[in-house]
Design an enzyme around this catalytic site. Structure first.
Site, PDB file in Angstrom:
ATOM      1  N   ARG A 136     -18.337  -1.199  -3.075  1.00 31.66           N
ATOM      2  CA  ARG A 136     -18.219  -1.405  -1.631  1.00 31.66           C
ATOM      3  C   ARG A 136     -18.185  -0.056  -0.913  1.00 31.66           C
ATOM      4  O   ARG A 136     -17.641   0.928  -1.432  1.00 31.66           O
ATOM      5  CB  ARG A 136     -16.934  -2.174  -1.316  1.00 31.66           C
ATOM      6  CG  ARG A 136     -17.018  -3.631  -1.625  1.00 31.66           C
ATOM      7  CD  ARG A 136     -15.720  -4.390  -1.404  1.00 31.66           C
ATOM      8  NE  ARG A 136     -14.733  -3.721  -0.572  1.00 31.66           N
ATOM      9  CZ  ARG A 136     -13.546  -4.259  -0.258  1.00 31.66           C
ATOM     10  NH1 ARG A 136     -13.233  -5.461  -0.704  1.00 31.66           N
ATOM     11  NH2 ARG A 136     -12.691  -3.615   0.485  1.00 31.66           N
ATOM     12  N   ARG A 144     -13.676   0.571  -8.566  1.00 34.67           N
ATOM     13  CA  ARG A 144     -13.816  -0.876  -8.409  1.00 34.67           C
ATOM     14  C   ARG A 144     -15.279  -1.244  -8.142  1.00 34.67           C
ATOM     15  O   ARG A 144     -15.997  -0.518  -7.464  1.00 34.67           O
ATOM     16  CB  ARG A 144     -12.932  -1.358  -7.252  1.00 34.67           C
ATOM     17  CG  ARG A 144     -12.889  -2.865  -7.094  1.00 34.67           C
ATOM     18  CD  ARG A 144     -11.753  -3.303  -6.205  1.00 34.67           C
ATOM     19  NE  ARG A 144     -11.912  -2.915  -4.809  1.00 34.67           N
ATOM     20  CZ  ARG A 144     -11.076  -3.290  -3.834  1.00 34.67           C
ATOM     21  NH1 ARG A 144     -10.025  -4.033  -4.130  1.00 34.67           N
ATOM     22  NH2 ARG A 144     -11.293  -2.910  -2.593  1.00 34.67           N
ATOM     23  N   ARG A 197       2.007  -5.743  10.322  1.00 39.12           N
ATOM     24  CA  ARG A 197       1.594  -4.371  10.039  1.00 39.12           C
ATOM     25  C   ARG A 197       2.396  -3.361  10.857  1.00 39.12           C
ATOM     26  O   ARG A 197       2.353  -2.166  10.574  1.00 39.12           O
ATOM     27  CB  ARG A 197       0.105  -4.180  10.345  1.00 39.12           C
ATOM     28  CG  ARG A 197      -0.821  -4.878   9.367  1.00 39.12           C
ATOM     29  CD  ARG A 197      -2.260  -4.523   9.651  1.00 39.12           C
ATOM     30  NE  ARG A 197      -3.197  -5.258   8.808  1.00 39.12           N
ATOM     31  CZ  ARG A 197      -3.593  -4.872   7.600  1.00 39.12           C
ATOM     32  NH1 ARG A 197      -3.105  -3.744   7.102  1.00 39.12           N
ATOM     33  NH2 ARG A 197      -4.446  -5.587   6.906  1.00 39.12           N
ATOM     34  N   ARG A 218      -7.540   5.197   4.380  1.00 44.21           N
ATOM     35  CA  ARG A 218      -6.862   3.895   4.479  1.00 44.21           C
ATOM     36  C   ARG A 218      -5.409   4.003   4.020  1.00 44.21           C
ATOM     37  O   ARG A 218      -4.518   3.377   4.598  1.00 44.21           O
ATOM     38  CB  ARG A 218      -7.614   2.855   3.637  1.00 44.21           C
ATOM     39  CG  ARG A 218      -8.956   2.453   4.221  1.00 44.21           C
ATOM     40  CD  ARG A 218      -9.848   1.787   3.194  1.00 44.21           C
ATOM     41  NE  ARG A 218      -9.358   0.486   2.783  1.00 44.21           N
ATOM     42  CZ  ARG A 218      -9.797  -0.148   1.698  1.00 44.21           C
ATOM     43  NH1 ARG A 218     -10.691   0.403   0.908  1.00 44.21           N
ATOM     44  NH2 ARG A 218      -9.320  -1.338   1.404  1.00 44.21           N
ATOM     45  N   LYS A 255      -2.112  -7.048  -4.364  1.00 43.23           N
ATOM     46  CA  LYS A 255      -1.462  -8.164  -3.670  1.00 43.23           C
ATOM     47  C   LYS A 255      -2.203  -9.481  -3.884  1.00 43.23           C
ATOM     48  O   LYS A 255      -1.583 -10.521  -4.056  1.00 43.23           O
ATOM     49  CB  LYS A 255      -1.359  -7.884  -2.161  1.00 43.23           C
ATOM     50  CG  LYS A 255      -0.461  -6.738  -1.770  1.00 43.23           C
ATOM     51  CD  LYS A 255      -0.150  -6.744  -0.294  1.00 43.23           C
ATOM     52  CE  LYS A 255      -1.363  -6.746   0.602  1.00 43.23           C
ATOM     53  NZ  LYS A 255      -2.236  -5.551   0.430  1.00 43.23           N
TER      54      LYS A 255
END
Length: 207
Positions: free
Chosen positions: A150, A122, A88, A161, A13
């Site tokens: 991360r 990532r 959301r 998630r 996004k």
């Protein structure tokens, strides 16, 4: 145009928002940025949100809606924007419906396994913050700095998630589909291919 961007973590996004902003001149309104702005400015809503965040709890709908409502009030009637990270929930979508008229809701669809692979590989540069992937680089391609992963990009966290995202988003997809606002994009392709489809959908929607 006034748009909502929907998509799972890692769906791209942010990349697409930057491209849409460049082509259409729309402001990119991220709930993360709104939270940080309120916390930085020590607003009453920022203090309220911080209480929940410090306790490891989700910030309640009411607080989030107040923050977003204040941000939307800053835009002129003819000014376009993209909302990223809001709504959301259906309650938030109904709140937004009472605040502004949307021109479209872009849903970036990506297969869960592709997202797990994408996010777990990532990496972020410690020096310049550039985001890349360990599949392609062992050093930052921008500055040569050291890369790190991360904490929330490990496979278990990513799957958790994704589960939360699907639970929250499925009712939203129906909500916006019923209002003929939903524009679906296959976001598993290369970024330029995804953007070409976004442009096609937005141009068609305007006509």
């Amino acid at each position: 145009m006034r748009l909502v961007l929907l998509g799972a973590p890692g769906a791209g996004k942010g990349t697409q928002a930057a491209l849409i902003k460049e082509r259409h001149g729309l402001a990119h309104v991220s709930t993360g940025d709104i939270f940080r702005e309120n916390l930085k400015n020590s607003t009453p809503l920022g203090f309220e949100a911080k209480k929940y965040m410090d306790a490891g709890q989700l910030v309640p709908d009411e607080t989030v809606m107040k923050m977003v409502g204040e941000k939307l009030a800053e835009f002129a009637a003819d000014e376009g924007f993209m909302l990223d990270g809001f709504p959301r929930t259906v309650a938030q979508a109904e709140f937004l419906e009472g605040k502004t008229k949307l021109d479209g809701v872009i849903l970036f669809n990506v297969d869960d396994e592709a997202i797990v692979k994408r996010l777990s590989s990532r990496a972020v540069c410690k020096d310049c913050g550039n985001v890349t992937t360990r599949l392609e680089h062992d050093k930052c391609p921008s500055c040569g700095g050291e890369l790190y992963t991360r904490e929330d990009d490990n496979e278990q966290t990513v799957r958790s998630r994704l589960k939360v995202f699907h639970e929250q988003t499925e009712p939203l997809v129906k909500f916006y589909r019923d209002r003929n606002l939903l524009l679906e994009v296959d976001a598993g392709q290369k970024p330029e291919e995804v953007f070409a489809r976004v442009v096609e959908l937005l141009d068609h929607d305007k006509n």
